[in-house]
Design an enzyme around this catalytic site. Structure first.
Site, short mmCIF file in Angstrom:
data_model
loop_
_atom_site.label_atom_id
_atom_site.label_comp_id
_atom_site.label_asym_id
_atom_site.label_seq_id
_atom_site.Cartn_x
_atom_site.Cartn_y
_atom_site.Cartn_z
N SER A 120 -45.56 79.36 11.86
CA SER A 120 -44.73 78.62 13.19
C SER A 120 -43.24 77.91 12.59
CB SER A 120 -45.85 77.55 13.47
OG SER A 120 -45.11 76.83 14.74
N ASP A 131 -31.32 84.45 7.60
CA ASP A 131 -30.35 85.38 8.52
C ASP A 131 -28.95 84.48 8.47
OD1 ASP A 131 -32.45 87.02 9.21
OD2 ASP A 131 -32.61 86.52 11.26
N LYS A 145 -47.07 83.51 12.96
CA LYS A 145 -47.09 82.84 14.15
C LYS A 145 -45.90 82.34 15.24
CE LYS A 145 -49.47 80.14 17.30
NZ LYS A 145 -48.24 79.82 18.24
#
Length: 211
Positions: A120, A131, A145
């Site tokens: 999560s 990124d 998740k």
């Protein structure tokens, strides 16, 4: 045998840190609950006031929690207005969640530790740092998740939880079921645990020393 049990409040830490190698801050986030923002703010201040020049961010076995906190903490490591995660709906709509002005830790070289217990919000944070900054991730693939659920009430006091959207990393990779893949995979075996060894942290230390 009778045992007297005293009721008490159980306090679970959300953030902890210590110095390794004299200049590496080993920073752990255990969960993204209501206390994580204030505890992370305190830890970030202490790190900037210490001899630390580099950071190992450990979110292993962090089950996640509050999205707003993941965005807030990502803001310490990134410039303002950077995408932290993208929420995509089945009908093509999407929401982009971006960093706020902060950047207190953005100039510190960072290595992130994850494992299959990272889920999560911890996956969202790891994906955002990877990124946006190319941060190296060490460990094992995370849990995966990345879905958003909505509860719908039904007759006779029943309810149905429906997935309405999914989380994506800034580069557009789905977190749900896929998880975050480490750049350098390092297993942590039961034997390692028994012998109090941590090859994942050892590898992160090896990498951070050269950054």
């Amino acid at each position: 045998k009778e045992v007297i049990i005293t009721r008490s409040t159980i306090k679970i830490p959300t953030v902890d840190w210590k110095l390794l190698d004299e200049n590496v801050a080993y920073l752990e986030i255990f969960t993204f609950n209501k206390n994580v923002d204030s505890e992370f703010k305190k830890a970030a201040r202490e790190i900037t006031e210490s001899k630390a020049k580099k950071i190992i961010l450990d979110v292993r076995n962090d089950p996640g929690g509050l999205l707003d906190s993941a965005i807030n903490i990502a803001s310490y490591f990134l410039d303002a207005d950077k995408i932290v995660t993208i929420e995509k709906f089945g009908d093509g709509r999407e929401n982009q969640f971006k960093t706020q002005p902060n950047g207190q830790l953005k100039n510190y070289p960072v290595v992130v530790l994850i494992n299959k217990g990272s889920a999560s919000a911890s996956e969202i944070l790891a994906g955002a740092l990877k990124d946006n900054r190319g941060v190296i991730i060490v460990g094992e693939a995370s849990f995966g998740k990345g879905s958003v659920q909505e509860m719908t009430e039904l007759p006779q006091k029943a309810s149905l939880k429906i997935t309405i959207a999914k989380w994506f990393t800034p580069s557009g990779k789905s977190i749900d079921e896929n998880g975050i893949k480490p750049d350098i995979e390092v297993k942590l075996t039961e034997e390692d645990v028994k012998e109090n060894k941590d090859p994942q942290l050892d590898k992160a230390l090896e990498l951070i020393r050269n950054l």
